[in-house]
Design a protein around this motif. Structure first.
Motif, PDB file in Angstrom:
ATOM      1  N   LEU A   2       0.850  -1.194   0.000  1.00 50.04           N
ATOM      2  CA  LEU A   2       0.000   0.000   0.000  1.00 50.04           C
ATOM      3  C   LEU A   2       0.883   1.241   0.000  1.00 50.04           C
ATOM      4  N   THR A   3       0.635   2.122  -0.932  1.00 51.06           N
ATOM      5  CA  THR A   3       1.379   3.370  -0.986  1.00 51.06           C
ATOM      6  C   THR A   3       0.811   4.355   0.032  1.00 51.06           C
ATOM      7  N   ALA A   4       1.519   5.439   0.221  1.00 56.41           N
ATOM      8  CA  ALA A   4       1.027   6.490   1.124  1.00 56.41           C
ATOM      9  C   ALA A   4      -0.307   7.031   0.615  1.00 56.41           C
ATOM     10  N   ASP A   5      -0.430   7.179  -0.691  1.00 56.53           N
ATOM     11  CA  ASP A   5      -1.701   7.654  -1.264  1.00 56.53           C
ATOM     12  C   ASP A   5      -2.823   6.644  -1.042  1.00 56.53           C
ATOM     13  N   ASP A   6      -2.504   5.359  -1.204  1.00 61.50           N
ATOM     14  CA  ASP A   6      -3.505   4.311  -0.937  1.00 61.50           C
ATOM     15  C   ASP A   6      -4.001   4.409   0.500  1.00 61.50           C
ATOM     16  N   LYS A   7      -3.073   4.521   1.419  1.00 64.89           N
ATOM     17  CA  LYS A   7      -3.425   4.586   2.836  1.00 64.89           C
ATOM     18  C   LYS A   7      -4.311   5.789   3.130  1.00 64.89           C
ATOM     19  N   LYS A   8      -3.986   6.895   2.518  1.00 63.47           N
ATOM     20  CA  LYS A   8      -4.780   8.114   2.713  1.00 63.47           C
ATOM     21  C   LYS A   8      -6.202   7.906   2.202  1.00 63.47           C
ATOM     22  N   LEU A   9      -6.344   7.307   1.023  1.00 58.10           N
ATOM     23  CA  LEU A   9      -7.672   7.054   0.450  1.00 58.10           C
ATOM     24  C   LEU A   9      -8.470   6.073   1.313  1.00 58.10           C
ATOM     25  N   ILE A  10      -7.812   5.047   1.801  1.00 56.44           N
ATOM     26  CA  ILE A  10      -8.482   4.057   2.650  1.00 56.44           C
ATOM     27  C   ILE A  10      -8.985   4.726   3.920  1.00 56.44           C
ATOM     28  N   THR A  64     -16.580  -3.295  11.403  1.00 59.19           N
ATOM     29  CA  THR A  64     -15.758  -2.767  12.491  1.00 59.19           C
ATOM     30  C   THR A  64     -14.355  -3.355  12.434  1.00 59.19           C
ATOM     31  N   ALA A  65     -14.251  -4.630  12.113  1.00 55.98           N
ATOM     32  CA  ALA A  65     -12.934  -5.263  11.971  1.00 55.98           C
ATOM     33  C   ALA A  65     -12.155  -4.636  10.818  1.00 55.98           C
ATOM     34  N   LEU A  66     -12.850  -4.330   9.718  1.00 57.67           N
ATOM     35  CA  LEU A  66     -12.187  -3.670   8.592  1.00 57.67           C
ATOM     36  C   LEU A  66     -11.741  -2.258   8.973  1.00 57.67           C
ATOM     37  N   ALA A  67     -12.587  -1.552   9.707  1.00 53.80           N
ATOM     38  CA  ALA A  67     -12.226  -0.202  10.151  1.00 53.80           C
ATOM     39  C   ALA A  67     -11.021  -0.255  11.077  1.00 53.80           C
ATOM     40  N   ASN A  68     -10.983  -1.253  11.948  1.00 54.23           N
ATOM     41  CA  ASN A  68      -9.832  -1.427  12.834  1.00 54.23           C
ATOM     42  C   ASN A  68      -8.575  -1.749  12.027  1.00 54.23           C
ATOM     43  N   ALA A  69      -8.711  -2.603  11.036  1.00 53.86           N
ATOM     44  CA  ALA A  69      -7.573  -2.938  10.175  1.00 53.86           C
ATOM     45  C   ALA A  69      -7.071  -1.690   9.451  1.00 53.86           C
ATOM     46  N   TYR A 117     -16.337   7.111  -5.408  1.00 51.02           N
ATOM     47  CA  TYR A 117     -15.651   5.817  -5.481  1.00 51.02           C
ATOM     48  C   TYR A 117     -14.900   5.780  -6.808  1.00 51.02           C
ATOM     49  N   THR A 118     -13.842   6.537  -6.836  1.00 46.47           N
ATOM     50  CA  THR A 118     -13.046   6.719  -8.049  1.00 46.47           C
ATOM     51  C   THR A 118     -12.229   5.459  -8.355  1.00 46.47           C
ATOM     52  N   PRO A 119     -11.665   5.387  -9.549  1.00 44.21           N
ATOM     53  CA  PRO A 119     -10.783   4.249  -9.835  1.00 44.21           C
ATOM     54  C   PRO A 119      -9.610   4.161  -8.848  1.00 44.21           C
ATOM     55  N   GLU A 120      -9.138   5.298  -8.383  1.00 40.28           N
ATOM     56  CA  GLU A 120      -8.033   5.301  -7.422  1.00 40.28           C
ATOM     57  C   GLU A 120      -8.475   4.723  -6.070  1.00 40.28           C
ATOM     58  N   VAL A 121      -9.685   5.108  -5.634  1.00 42.28           N
ATOM     59  CA  VAL A 121     -10.227   4.571  -4.388  1.00 42.28           C
ATOM     60  C   VAL A 121     -10.459   3.071  -4.541  1.00 42.28           C
ATOM     61  N   HIS A 122     -11.019   2.677  -5.667  1.00 40.77           N
ATOM     62  CA  HIS A 122     -11.271   1.257  -5.933  1.00 40.77           C
ATOM     63  C   HIS A 122      -9.964   0.472  -5.856  1.00 40.77           C
ATOM     64  N   ALA A 123      -8.930   0.963  -6.520  1.00 41.84           N
ATOM     65  CA  ALA A 123      -7.647   0.260  -6.533  1.00 41.84           C
ATOM     66  C   ALA A 123      -7.057   0.169  -5.123  1.00 41.84           C
ATOM     67  N   ALA A 124      -7.118   1.271  -4.377  1.00 42.20           N
ATOM     68  CA  ALA A 124      -6.577   1.275  -3.016  1.00 42.20           C
ATOM     69  C   ALA A 124      -7.341   0.297  -2.131  1.00 42.20           C
ATOM     70  N   PHE A 125      -8.673   0.327  -2.225  1.00 41.57           N
ATOM     71  CA  PHE A 125      -9.471  -0.558  -1.385  1.00 41.57           C
ATOM     72  C   PHE A 125      -9.304  -2.012  -1.803  1.00 41.57           C
ATOM     73  N   ASP A 126      -9.116  -2.250  -3.084  1.00 41.94           N
ATOM     74  CA  ASP A 126      -8.869  -3.609  -3.555  1.00 41.94           C
ATOM     75  C   ASP A 126      -7.573  -4.149  -2.956  1.00 41.94           C
ATOM     76  N   LYS A 127      -6.532  -3.332  -2.964  1.00 42.94           N
ATOM     77  CA  LYS A 127      -5.263  -3.753  -2.353  1.00 42.94           C
ATOM     78  C   LYS A 127      -5.436  -4.004  -0.856  1.00 42.94           C
ATOM     79  N   PHE A 128      -6.150  -3.107  -0.202  1.00 44.99           N
ATOM     80  CA  PHE A 128      -6.385  -3.236   1.238  1.00 44.99           C
ATOM     81  C   PHE A 128      -7.141  -4.526   1.558  1.00 44.99           C
ATOM     82  N   LEU A 129      -8.253  -4.756   0.857  1.00 45.68           N
ATOM     83  CA  LEU A 129      -9.054  -5.948   1.141  1.00 45.68           C
ATOM     84  C   LEU A 129      -8.307  -7.225   0.764  1.00 45.68           C
ATOM     85  N   SER A 130      -7.482  -7.164  -0.254  1.00 43.01           N
ATOM     86  CA  SER A 130      -6.649  -8.326  -0.608  1.00 43.01           C
ATOM     87  C   SER A 130      -5.644  -8.611   0.505  1.00 43.01           C
TER      88      SER A 130
END
Length: 141
Positions: A2-10, A64-69, A117-130
């Motif tokens: 996860l990049t810094a930008d990904d983390k910020k979007l998440i 809640t578990a996802l928010a904690n993660a 829910y931009t493509p950037e948000v989608h990509a960041a959240f996809d990485k996070f959930l993966s």
């Protein structure tokens, strides 16, 4: 990963969603049960009807578990260790189901966030959930 930008979007998505954890979690579970009916086998004791107390309660736990993660992006293994143990050793959930629920959660976010829910948000959240799914599956190895 996860990049810094990904983390910020998440973090931004989680902050925006914080008042809707039960709703988003329940919707994701309902979508999963409808789209992937084989996942119902892990919930034989649940009332799986739309809006049931059990689905709402479990949805809140999931979200809640996802928010904690999301608050512990740099240490997901530690943040999710207890859940990983529970799902691997006690519940014996097939790890493929984590990915199925992730897909459903993405749809819920897209529905509710709309144009935000931009493509950037989608990509960041996809990485996070993966990453979350991978950590939850660690104990299976």
């Amino acid at each position: 990963m996860l990049t810094a930008d990904d983390k910020k979007l998440i973090q931004q998505v989680c902050e925006r969603s914080s008042g809707h954890l039960e709703q988003f979690g329940a919707e994701a579970l309902e979508r999963m049960f409808i789209t992937f009916p084989q996942t119902k086998t892990y919930f034989p004791h649940f009332d799986l009807q739309h809006g049931s107390d059990q689905i709402r309660s479990h949805g809140r736990k999931v979200a809640t578990a996802l928010a904690n993660a999301a608050k512990n992006l740099d240490n997901l293994s530690q943040a999710l260790s207890e859940l990983s143990n529970l799902h691997a050793y006690s519940l014996r959930v097939d790890p493929v189901n984590f990915k199925l629920l992730s897909q459903c959660f993405q749809v819920v976010l897209a529905v509710h966030l709309g144009k935000d829910y931009t493509p950037e948000v989608h990509a960041a959240f996809d990485k996070f959930l993966s990453a979350v799914a991978s950590v939850l599956a660690e104990k299976y190895r």
